[in-house]
Design an enzyme around this catalytic site. Structure first.
Site, short mmCIF file in Angstrom:
data_model
loop_
_atom_site.label_atom_id
_atom_site.label_comp_id
_atom_site.label_asym_id
_atom_site.label_seq_id
_atom_site.Cartn_x
_atom_site.Cartn_y
_atom_site.Cartn_z
N HIS A 175 0.84 -1.21 0.00
CA HIS A 175 0.00 0.00 0.00
C HIS A 175 0.87 1.25 0.00
O HIS A 175 0.66 2.18 -0.79
CB HIS A 175 -0.91 -0.02 1.23
CG HIS A 175 -1.64 1.26 1.48
ND1 HIS A 175 -2.95 1.46 1.10
CD2 HIS A 175 -1.25 2.42 2.08
CE1 HIS A 175 -3.33 2.67 1.44
NE2 HIS A 175 -2.31 3.28 2.04
N GLU A 176 1.88 1.29 0.89
CA GLU A 176 2.76 2.46 0.97
C GLU A 176 3.55 2.63 -0.33
O GLU A 176 3.80 3.75 -0.78
CB GLU A 176 3.70 2.34 2.17
CG GLU A 176 2.99 2.27 3.52
CD GLU A 176 2.05 3.44 3.76
OE1 GLU A 176 2.31 4.53 3.23
OE2 GLU A 176 1.04 3.25 4.46
N HIS B 253 1.60 4.47 -2.95
CA HIS B 253 1.69 5.93 -2.87
C HIS B 253 2.92 6.43 -3.64
O HIS B 253 2.86 7.45 -4.33
CB HIS B 253 1.79 6.37 -1.41
CG HIS B 253 0.50 6.26 -0.65
ND1 HIS B 253 -0.66 6.88 -1.05
CD2 HIS B 253 0.19 5.60 0.50
CE1 HIS B 253 -1.63 6.61 -0.20
NE2 HIS B 253 -1.13 5.83 0.75
N GLU C 73 -5.85 7.08 -1.09
CA GLU C 73 -5.72 5.90 -0.23
C GLU C 73 -6.41 4.68 -0.85
O GLU C 73 -5.91 3.57 -0.78
CB GLU C 73 -6.29 6.19 1.16
CG GLU C 73 -5.53 7.24 1.95
CD GLU C 73 -4.11 6.81 2.28
OE1 GLU C 73 -3.84 5.59 2.34
OE2 GLU C 73 -3.26 7.70 2.47
#
Length: 421
Positions: free
Chosen positions: A277-278, A281, A357
């Site tokens: 997930h990070e 970004h 997100e």
């Protein structure tokens, strides 16, 4: 002055009553009926006691947030209408000949008064987190963080105040544009320094100790074409029992950081989902999109503040005890207006953040192919932070930079992982 003070106190009191009615009497945050019994239903992964504590803590935390958000504006307003801001200016002008020293003296008194009045409010938040076992931080450590906050904030704000007053005096009509132009390199510089200079003042950062896990995370980074050499771990267990992971910094100082509480409470495949997930970004350049959005909003905000300051001083200058925007005494008015506009724009910035997100969640599930781990991760995050999975709409708009846990669990639970060719 008495009328203005009375109106300010009464307005703040009525605002507090409305927030109390909304959070404790009007909204219940219950799930839609069609979500009952699904993985998004907290009854499926929380005990009865945990459900009760989650509701209690969330309501109190949200109430405190909405009360404290305008509290600093209220202090700035009191400084203006009581004439304290003007007195601080006279003290500064009487104690120093050099402009930068005058600004430093003036802003020290403003900062000291603001910090002293805000400290009890911050302590209530700290006590609330301790009561519900979210905070594990000793009082001495908490006070140390408050002192660090004060001096870092004072140093940065003194510099900003000095530049701002100089620009207002030099460019009376276009100072807002000059301030915005200078804010671009300053913001980038702060973001570049934050991971290596500011964050270590609060916590210890070090490369991930679990080298096997780090190797698996770096494998995902390699698949995503991310030139990562380390994943960083931070000792947040000394301060909290909740979990988190984030991307910080820009350029060569970019870091992917895992709280040690996350490592302690989640399984390996759940940690890999968070890391993916990070990385999402990073791959989708959300940091830079966020910077661009911030700069656009700040351009509009500075223009509006300039117009509002001139209008207020023109029509209410006597009551605010101000003659021109270029006074040191006018600085509380500037930061009051900035605070109000920032708060008013938070539903917009939060909405954009929630979109980012969600796209990072989608990226993570594509990279890991493990939707069960994704669902369990969100359930554990809600459990550790005593977060409501479906907060009231007003709370969501003003507080949630992430989708609600109910939203995240449901679109993860319904996500079909595409088959590899």
């Amino acid at each position: 002055m008495r009328r203005w003070l009375t109106a300010a106190v009464l307005g703040y009191f009525l605002y507090g009553l409305f927030i109390y009615w909304y959070l404790f009497l009007s909204s219940d945050g219950s799930l839609p009926q069609y979500l009952e019994g699904t993985p998004a239903d907290p009854k499926t992964f929380l005990t009865g006691r945990e459900l009760l504590l989650s509701e209690e803590y969330s309501r109190k935390k949200d109430f405190l947030f909405f009360l404290t958000a305008p509290f600093e504006w209220f202090i700035y307003l009191v400084l203006l209408i009581t004439g304290l801001s003007g007195k601080f200016q006279k003290w500064a002008e009487g104690t120093a000949r050099y402009f930068i020293v005058r600004v430093a003296v003036f802003w020290f008194w403003v900062s000291l008064l603001t910090a002293a009045l805000s400290l009890p409010v911050h302590y209530i938040g700290y006590g609330l987190a301790k009561e519900y076992h979210i905070s594990t931080q000793p009082f001495s450590s908490w006070m140390k963080d408050q002192l660090i906050d004060f001096w870092i904030g004072y140093a940065i704000m003194t510099l900003l105040a000095a530049v701002l007053v100089f620009l207002i005096r030099k460019y009376k009509r276009r100072w807002w544009l000059a301030a915005w132009i200078l804010s671009i390199p300053f913001s980038l510089f702060l973001m570049f320094l934050q991971p290596v200079l500011l964050d270590p003042l609060y916590n210890d950062f070090y490369p991930l100790k679990d080298k096997e896990l780090e190797a698996k995370i770096l494998q995902i980074a390699e698949r995503a074409d991310i030139p990562a050499e380390h994943v960083y771990e931070v000792n947040m267990s000394e301060k909290t029992s909740s979990m988190n992971a984030y991307v910080t910094g820009i350029g060569s100082n970019s870091r992917i950081v895992l709280w040690d509480t996350t490592l302690q409470k989640l399984k390996e495949n759940e940690i890999l989902f968070i890391m993916a997930h990070e990385m999402g970004h990073y791959v989708m350049k959300h940091i830079y999109v966020g910077i661009a959005g911030y700069l656009l909003l700040s351009l509009a905000g500075l223009f509006l503040v300039k117009q509002l300051m001139e209008w207020l001083i023109s029509f209410r200058g006597k009551r605010l005890q101000l003659d021109s925007p270029g006074q040191l005494a006018a600085l509380p008015l500037f930061f009051l207006l900035i605070g109000v506009l920032s708060f008013a724009s938070s539903p917009l910035t939060n909405a954009v953040s929630r979109m980012q997100e969600k796209s990072a969640d989608m990226y993570a599930i594509e990279m890991t192919g493990d939707k069960e781990a994704a669902v369990r991760t969100f359930q554990e995050l809600a459990k550790s932070g005593l977060s409501r999975v479906n907060p009231p709409e007003l709370v969501k708009q003003f507080r949630y930079a992430h989708p609600t846990m109910a939203e995240r669990i449901m679109y993860m639970d319904g996500w079909t992982v595409p088959e590899e060719e």
